[in-house]
Scaffold this motif. Structure first.
Motif, PDB file in Angstrom:
ATOM      1  N   HIS A  78      19.495 -16.360 -21.991  1.00 11.98           N
ATOM      2  CA  HIS A  78      18.942 -16.178 -23.332  1.00 11.98           C
ATOM      3  C   HIS A  78      19.251 -14.775 -23.850  1.00 11.98           C
ATOM      4  N   GLU A  79      19.048 -13.781 -22.990  1.00 12.83           N
ATOM      5  CA  GLU A  79      19.313 -12.392 -23.370  1.00 12.83           C
ATOM      6  C   GLU A  79      20.795 -12.188 -23.699  1.00 12.83           C
ATOM      7  N   PRO A  83      22.476 -12.381 -29.205  1.00 10.23           N
ATOM      8  CA  PRO A  83      23.171 -11.745 -30.337  1.00 10.23           C
ATOM      9  C   PRO A  83      23.945 -12.733 -31.201  1.00 10.23           C
ATOM     10  N   LEU A  84      24.325 -13.867 -30.615  1.00 10.32           N
ATOM     11  CA  LEU A  84      25.030 -14.902 -31.375  1.00 10.32           C
ATOM     12  C   LEU A  84      24.101 -16.049 -31.755  1.00 10.32           C
ATOM     13  N   ALA A 176      36.248 -14.750 -29.018  1.00 10.74           N
ATOM     14  CA  ALA A 176      36.964 -14.417 -27.779  1.00 10.74           C
ATOM     15  C   ALA A 176      36.420 -13.114 -27.187  1.00 10.74           C
ATOM     16  N   ILE A 177      36.150 -12.142 -28.051  1.00 13.04           N
ATOM     17  CA  ILE A 177      35.571 -10.872 -27.602  1.00 13.04           C
ATOM     18  C   ILE A 177      34.176 -11.105 -27.045  1.00 13.04           C
ATOM     19  N   PHE A 178      33.368 -11.879 -27.776  1.00 11.26           N
ATOM     20  CA  PHE A 178      31.986 -12.138 -27.359  1.00 11.26           C
ATOM     21  C   PHE A 178      31.966 -12.799 -25.981  1.00 11.26           C
ATOM     22  N   GLN A 179      32.834 -13.777 -25.773  1.00 10.11           N
ATOM     23  CA  GLN A 179      32.850 -14.507 -24.505  1.00 10.11           C
ATOM     24  C   GLN A 179      33.271 -13.595 -23.349  1.00 10.11           C
ATOM     25  N   LYS A 180      34.335 -12.841 -23.555  1.00 11.76           N
ATOM     26  CA  LYS A 180      34.843 -11.958 -22.495  1.00 11.76           C
ATOM     27  C   LYS A 180      33.810 -10.889 -22.128  1.00 11.76           C
ATOM     28  N   GLU A 181      33.229 -10.252 -23.144  1.00 16.18           N
ATOM     29  CA  GLU A 181      32.292  -9.161 -22.890  1.00 16.18           C
ATOM     30  C   GLU A 181      30.952  -9.658 -22.341  1.00 16.18           C
ATOM     31  N   THR A 182      30.603 -10.915 -22.632  1.00 17.62           N
ATOM     32  CA  THR A 182      29.347 -11.457 -22.101  1.00 17.62           C
ATOM     33  C   THR A 182      29.394 -11.559 -20.579  1.00 17.62           C
ATOM     34  N   LYS A 208      28.728  -6.545 -31.990  1.00 16.02           N
ATOM     35  CA  LYS A 208      29.454  -6.579 -33.257  1.00 16.02           C
ATOM     36  C   LYS A 208      30.142  -7.934 -33.449  1.00 16.02           C
ATOM     37  N   ALA A 209      30.722  -8.471 -32.374  1.00 14.78           N
ATOM     38  CA  ALA A 209      31.391  -9.773 -32.446  1.00 14.78           C
ATOM     39  C   ALA A 209      30.392 -10.872 -32.825  1.00 14.78           C
ATOM     40  N   GLY A 210      29.190 -10.817 -32.252  1.00 19.23           N
ATOM     41  CA  GLY A 210      28.149 -11.787 -32.597  1.00 19.23           C
ATOM     42  C   GLY A 210      27.779 -11.709 -34.070  1.00 19.23           C
ATOM     43  N   GLU A 211      27.705 -10.482 -34.605  1.00 20.58           N
ATOM     44  CA  GLU A 211      27.378 -10.274 -36.022  1.00 20.58           C
ATOM     45  C   GLU A 211      28.444 -10.865 -36.941  1.00 20.58           C
TER      46      GLU A 211
END
Length: 457
Positions: A78-79, A83-84, A176-182, A208-211
């Motif tokens: 969840h945490e 952001p997304l 793609a950024i959100f997935q990799k950084e998660t 930022k990617a989530g935003e």
């Protein structure tokens, strides 16, 4: 016998703690070892987190069905996804989850899925036009096309908006950024990295990617939400129209704007990313399985002939559907389901402390040698006689009350896309190409998917 579809060769022995840290920063699949595919349960101990893997059907049923309240969705998950997704059905628990599920249910009943078929078909037709623009016998990076078309399907069926290439590029790059950084953020948390260091190492980029994704969705939803608030009603047949109109029986109120945005963001993640993964792997498998590909092609020709694809056609292409099901077995889009033990308990011979992480891994149980004959081989005939499949060992959509609400939608979309491609093209894997299988939020090929498309006469 078919060439065995590729999967990452497991390590001989279990990795040490720090080897695990370095391996799993890239992909959680990289940390698996040979016993992972034969064990009934396992444990990974990290500085800030105890993780248990349940690999036996009885334990899986206990966690996902019988004692589901004792094993809620992971707080860490969840945490990581908030952001997304905000407070969406994907990560919420308890009464909030039950309420959200009940409010979302009408949007995914068969009648609604049937209504959006035309919108789905428009996206698939446009995808075929893009493929037709390539010269005959071209090598096409199909993973990128699958990612775009499944995102376009979501935009059209949920919000009646075509995803243009510019906006699509922005949104998909952000994802793609959100997935990799998660994945990186999860490892920092499990290894107790301080928040300030995690922020420097990639958390800022992830937020930022989530935003970016939420703003793209918000820009479409906001005007529709405001119309409803003014008492206006457009002539929409999409899923958003259902979400905007549904009323919470307890509060006697509709979803708030933020609640709708959270649920649509969830549908975007769950709807486009998982389908893109499943379709890319299915096309990969078919590109190295010419016999099954030809059987599917003949079935499509017999059922559809020269007609436009309809829902009735999709229900009749049984062999193609079984191919997709077998692909979901070998490459489940979500390779693991994360849960938390809310009290002390025991799984097999392992004692779990309160707050321990629990993983049910479709990737492992669907390739387990005790439950599947030739588990790493592609064999769609497994699904002709369902009696041969051991109960609770095939779970690509989850199971129990938290089974994927969009399962019917995903199957319809996938068969439509595959049938369109196979009716027009013969596909072959690019010579010497080997996919780099990585497990992040979903299981993808890190180096794309390069397939040769030859027009059928």
């Amino acid at each position: 016998m078919n060439e065995c579809p590729f999967f990452p060769k497991p390590h001989k022995n279990k990795a040490t703690l720090w080897t695990t840290f370095f391996l799993k920063r890239r992909s959680w699949l990289d940390g698996l070892y040979e016993k992972s595919y034969t064990m009934k349960s396992g444990r990974v101990k990290m500085p800030g987190f105890d993780l248990y893997i349940a690999n036996h059907p009885q334990d899986i049923r206990r966690i996902m069905v019988d004692e589901v309240r004792d094993f809620p969705k992971s707080d860490l998950l969840h945490e990581l996804l908030s952001p997304l997704l905000g407070e969406s059905i994907f990560t919420t628990n308890g009464e909030l989850w039950e309420k959200q599920r009940e409010l979302l249910r009408p949007s995914f009943e068969q009648a609604r899925i049937t209504k959006v078929f035309g919108l789905m078909k428009e996206a698939v037709d446009e995808m075929m036009q893009k493929i037709h623009q390539y010269p005959n016998n071209s090598i096409i990076e199909i993973d990128e096309i699958m990612t775009f078309v499944t995102a376009d399907v979501i935009f059209r069926t949920i919000m009646s908006k075509r995803l243009d290439s510019l906006k699509g590029k922005e949104v998909l790059e952000a994802f793609a950024i959100f997935q990799k950084e998660t994945v990186h953020t999860a490892i920092w948390k499990m290894f107790c990295f301080p928040k300030w260091l995690s922020y420097i190492l990639g958390e800022k980029k992830r937020m930022k990617a989530g935003e970016v994704i939420r703003k793209a969705l918000s820009d479409i939803i906001k005007p529709r939400y405001e119309e409803i608030q003014r008492g206006e009603k457009g002539e929409y047949q999409d899923i958003l129209s259902s979400l905007l109109e549904v009323v919470d029986k307890q509060r006697k109120q509709r979803f708030s704007f933020e609640e709708i945005l959270d649920q649509v963001a969830m549908l975007f993640l769950a709807g486009h990313e998982t389908s893109a993964s499943a379709l890319s792997w299915t096309l990969y498998i078919l590109s190295i399985a010419p016999k099954e590909q030809e059987i599917a092609y003949k079935e499509i020709c017999e059922v559809v002939k020269e007609e436009e694809f309809s829902l009735q056609h999709l229900r009749k292409v049984k062999y193609l559907t079984n191919i997709f099901k077998e692909s979901l077995r070998l490459y489940p889009p979500v390779g693991f389901f994360a849960r938390t033990a809310i009290k002390k308990t025991k799984i097999r011979n392992k004692l779990l402390k309160e707050g321990s992480g629990v993983v049910v891994a479709p990737w492992l149980i669907q390739r387990h040698s005790d439950y599947w004959k030739n588990p790493h081989e592609f064999d769609p005939s497994r699904f002709e006689e369902k009696q041969g499949i051991i109960k609770d060992t095939y779970i690509p959509f989850g199971m129990g009350e938290r089974i994927c609400i969009g399962q019917g939608f995903a199957m319809q979309e996938a068969v439509l896309i595959l049938a369109n491609i196979l009716r027009t093209y013969k596909i072959e894997l690019q010579e010497n190409f080997v996919p780099d299988v990585v497990g992040r939020l979903t299981i993808r090929s890190n180096n794309g998917m390069y397939i040769k498309f030859t027009k059928r006469e």
